[in-house]
Design a protein around this motif. Structure first.
Motif, PDB file in Angstrom:
ATOM      1  N   VAL A  42       0.833  -1.202   0.000  1.00  0.00           N
ATOM      2  CA  VAL A  42       0.000   0.000   0.000  1.00  0.00           C
ATOM      3  C   VAL A  42       0.872   1.258   0.000  1.00  0.00           C
ATOM      4  CG1 VAL A  42      -1.837   1.208   1.247  1.00  0.00           C
ATOM      5  CG2 VAL A  42      -1.687  -1.276   1.394  1.00  0.00           C
ATOM      6  N   ASP A  43       1.863   1.295   0.884  1.00  0.00           N
ATOM      7  CA  ASP A  43       2.660   2.517   1.057  1.00  0.00           C
ATOM      8  C   ASP A  43       3.412   2.887  -0.222  1.00  0.00           C
ATOM      9  OD1 ASP A  43       1.796   1.833   3.558  1.00  0.00           O
ATOM     10  OD2 ASP A  43       3.765   1.475   4.408  1.00  0.00           O
ATOM     11  N   SER A  44       4.113   1.927  -0.776  1.00  0.00           N
ATOM     12  CA  SER A  44       4.912   2.274  -1.959  1.00  0.00           C
ATOM     13  C   SER A  44       4.020   2.522  -3.178  1.00  0.00           C
ATOM     14  CB  SER A  44       5.968   1.208  -2.251  1.00  0.00           C
ATOM     15  OG  SER A  44       5.382   0.036  -2.731  1.00  0.00           O
ATOM     16  N   SER A  45       2.829   1.910  -3.209  1.00  0.00           N
ATOM     17  CA  SER A  45       1.915   2.181  -4.326  1.00  0.00           C
ATOM     18  C   SER A  45       1.410   3.620  -4.257  1.00  0.00           C
ATOM     19  CB  SER A  45       0.723   1.216  -4.288  1.00  0.00           C
ATOM     20  OG  SER A  45       1.168  -0.098  -4.460  1.00  0.00           O
ATOM     21  N   VAL A  46       1.093   4.075  -3.047  1.00  0.00           N
ATOM     22  CA  VAL A  46       0.619   5.451  -2.868  1.00  0.00           C
ATOM     23  C   VAL A  46       1.735   6.436  -3.227  1.00  0.00           C
ATOM     24  CG1 VAL A  46      -0.150   7.122  -1.114  1.00  0.00           C
ATOM     25  CG2 VAL A  46      -1.182   4.839  -1.207  1.00  0.00           C
ATOM     26  N   VAL A  47       2.952   6.144  -2.769  1.00  0.00           N
ATOM     27  CA  VAL A  47       4.085   7.020  -3.087  1.00  0.00           C
ATOM     28  C   VAL A  47       4.315   7.083  -4.603  1.00  0.00           C
ATOM     29  CG1 VAL A  47       6.616   7.089  -2.988  1.00  0.00           C
ATOM     30  CG2 VAL A  47       5.302   6.916  -0.914  1.00  0.00           C
ATOM     31  N   THR A  48       4.150   5.955  -5.261  1.00  0.00           N
ATOM     32  CA  THR A  48       4.351   5.928  -6.711  1.00  0.00           C
ATOM     33  C   THR A  48       3.376   6.889  -7.397  1.00  0.00           C
ATOM     34  OG1 THR A  48       5.137   3.665  -6.604  1.00  0.00           O
ATOM     35  CG2 THR A  48       4.332   4.407  -8.749  1.00  0.00           C
ATOM     36  N   ARG A 186      -4.066   4.435   3.488  1.00  0.00           N
ATOM     37  CA  ARG A 186      -5.163   3.846   2.685  1.00  0.00           C
ATOM     38  C   ARG A 186      -6.133   4.947   2.235  1.00  0.00           C
ATOM     39  NH1 ARG A 186      -5.129  -1.354   5.875  1.00  0.00           N
ATOM     40  NH2 ARG A 186      -4.088  -2.690   4.381  1.00  0.00           N
ATOM     41  N   LYS A 187      -6.387   5.893   3.139  1.00  0.00           N
ATOM     42  CA  LYS A 187      -7.296   7.002   2.814  1.00  0.00           C
ATOM     43  C   LYS A 187      -6.722   7.820   1.645  1.00  0.00           C
ATOM     44  CE  LYS A 187      -9.755  10.237   5.806  1.00  0.00           C
ATOM     45  NZ  LYS A 187      -9.821  10.754   7.189  1.00  0.00           N
ATOM     46  N   ILE A 188      -5.408   8.043   1.675  1.00  0.00           N
ATOM     47  CA  ILE A 188      -4.757   8.795   0.585  1.00  0.00           C
ATOM     48  C   ILE A 188      -4.806   7.987  -0.714  1.00  0.00           C
ATOM     49  CG2 ILE A 188      -2.560   9.835  -0.191  1.00  0.00           C
ATOM     50  CD1 ILE A 188      -3.941  11.295   2.170  1.00  0.00           C
ATOM     51  N   GLY A 189      -4.593   6.679  -0.609  1.00  0.00           N
ATOM     52  CA  GLY A 189      -4.646   5.810  -1.790  1.00  0.00           C
ATOM     53  C   GLY A 189      -6.006   5.871  -2.458  1.00  0.00           C
ATOM     54  N   LYS A 190      -7.044   5.866  -1.647  1.00  0.00           N
ATOM     55  CA  LYS A 190      -8.410   5.933  -2.179  1.00  0.00           C
ATOM     56  C   LYS A 190      -8.619   7.288  -2.863  1.00  0.00           C
ATOM     57  CE  LYS A 190     -13.150   5.124  -0.996  1.00  0.00           C
ATOM     58  NZ  LYS A 190     -14.185   5.189  -0.026  1.00  0.00           N
ATOM     59  N   TYR A 199      -4.995  -0.342  -2.751  1.00  0.00           N
ATOM     60  CA  TYR A 199      -4.913   0.359  -1.466  1.00  0.00           C
ATOM     61  C   TYR A 199      -5.532  -0.433  -0.314  1.00  0.00           C
ATOM     62  CZ  TYR A 199      -9.712   2.221  -1.577  1.00  0.00           C
ATOM     63  OH  TYR A 199     -11.064   2.348  -1.575  1.00  0.00           O
ATOM     64  N   LYS A 200      -6.285  -1.501  -0.654  1.00  0.00           N
ATOM     65  CA  LYS A 200      -6.827  -2.344   0.416  1.00  0.00           C
ATOM     66  C   LYS A 200      -5.954  -3.573   0.687  1.00  0.00           C
ATOM     67  CE  LYS A 200     -11.672  -1.089   0.170  1.00  0.00           C
ATOM     68  NZ  LYS A 200     -12.986  -1.464  -0.355  1.00  0.00           N
ATOM     69  N   ARG A 201      -4.858  -3.697  -0.054  1.00  0.00           N
ATOM     70  CA  ARG A 201      -3.996  -4.883   0.137  1.00  0.00           C
ATOM     71  C   ARG A 201      -3.511  -4.962   1.577  1.00  0.00           C
ATOM     72  NH1 ARG A 201       0.801  -6.256  -3.911  1.00  0.00           N
ATOM     73  NH2 ARG A 201      -0.060  -8.334  -3.954  1.00  0.00           N
TER      74      ARG A 201
END
Ligand code: XMP
Length: 322
Positions: A42-48, A186-190, A199-201
């Motif tokens: 989740v973290d690195s996906s959001v950063v990407t 997760r909130k930022i990913g959404k 983001y739910k992983r």
């Protein structure tokens, strides 16, 4: 060493957080390049996504295949980002990681070895080749807290341990999520529009399956835990639990294989209820589910004769095994 202040979930305003972080990344990197470490968590996906929005083609996103990843994970992550228009380069670094882990049994020494290969060898080389001056990564507040408290040296903590990354590795590290815990990320990913499946992983540790092998981490031992992990994820993904995992123990126990004595392997299953990984409680799995896990793991993972379920809370346990 700067002191990081947590942004609690209730105070987090996703839209303005995203805008601020995009501006910060863009102004730090200027008209240069940045390398981005994507693990698919989740973290690195959001950063990407933050980095891509800030820098576009000036962000070189890399997925490091350490040989420690889950079944088909590298291909899955590259393809899901491709669908979102974000190019990801797959870097084969299996040899470097297994060489560094050879003969290492102590948990903190394993974590140090992983940090060294990631930052000095693999990213040091990538940054040099691409003339980037920055590395973007998804460190979160829990990582910092556990490392500073001396619980575990999370593989991605550098500045908080007094490491000057420019001096040690030749680049600056940008950590836009460092004030957030998993629920905030997760909130930022959404809000960034990432697909639910990303983001739910459930969280997955940077040292990957090596955090789930007690004793020496060899390609063969990782393969055993990889097979058990696949079964555990298939069986427990419908529980809605925070995290679920398989651990390979070092001690062997006597079992019976094909009617004969077998001094075989032990797998431990953990499944956690948590919101931020700071405290966690084992999920109340049904006995039928537990029996099914035992049956599938002993049948599907060669050499395993014992499967146990963890019933200790965090603390005093921790989520991962090392
Ligand atoms: P522990 O095992 O310390 O884990 O209770 C807390 C949370 O952090 C994840 N974890 C890591 N994540 N680098 C990471 O990026 C690491 O070195 C690391 N170690 C643990 C773990 O999966 C859990 O969600």
């Amino acid at each position: 060493m700067t002191k990081i202040k947590e942004i609690p979930l209730l105070e987090l305003k996703p839209k303005s957080f995203i805008k601020t972080k995009i501006n910060e990344i863009a102004s730090m990197v200027g008209d240069g390049f940045a390398v981005n470490a994507l693990s698919g968590g989740v973290d690195s996906s959001v950063v990407t996504m933050l980095g891509f929005k800030a820098l576009g083609a000036r962000l070189k996103t890399c997925f490091i295949d350490s040989g420690l990843m889950r079944h088909k994970e590298p291909q899955y992550v590259v393809s899901i980002f491709k669908k979102m228009g974000v190019p990801v380069e797959l870097i084969d670094a299996k040899k470097q990681f297994f060489d560094a882990l050879k003969g290492v049994e102590d948990p903190e020494k394993k974590r140090e070895a992983i940090t060294h290969v990631f930052y000095k060898i693999v990213f040091g080389d990538l940054v040099k080749k691409s003339s980037a001056k920055f590395l973007l990564q998804g460190t979160n507040y829990t990582d910092v807290e556990e490392t500073v408290a001396g619980i575990k040296r999370q593989h991605n903590i550098l500045a908080q341990l007094g490491i000057d990354t420019k001096e040690a590795y030749g680049y600056h590290v940008l950590e836009p999520l460092i004030e957030l815990r998993k629920s905030g990320i997760r909130k930022i990913g959404k809000a960034l529009g990432l697909p639910d499946e990303l983001y739910k992983r459930p969280p997955f540790p940077g040292p990957a399956l090596s955090a789930r092998v007690i004793g020496e981490v060899t390609p063969e031992r990782v393969e055993i835990v990889r097979k058990a992990t696949k079964i555990v994820e298939e069986e427990l993904s419908d529980t809605g639990a925070f995290q679920y995992l398989a651990i390979l123990h070092e001690d062997r126990v006597t079992g019976i294989t094909k009617g004969k004595r077998d001094f075989g392997l032990q797998i431990e299953v953990r499944c956690w209820e948590s919101t931020d990984a700071k405290i966690a409680v084992p999920t109340r799995l049904s006995h039928d589910k537990l029996m099914k896990l035992g049956d599938r793991i002993t049948a599907g993972v060669p050499g395993v004769v014992s499967v146990t379920y963890n019933i200790a809370r965090k603390p005093p346990s921790t989520i991962e095994a090392i």
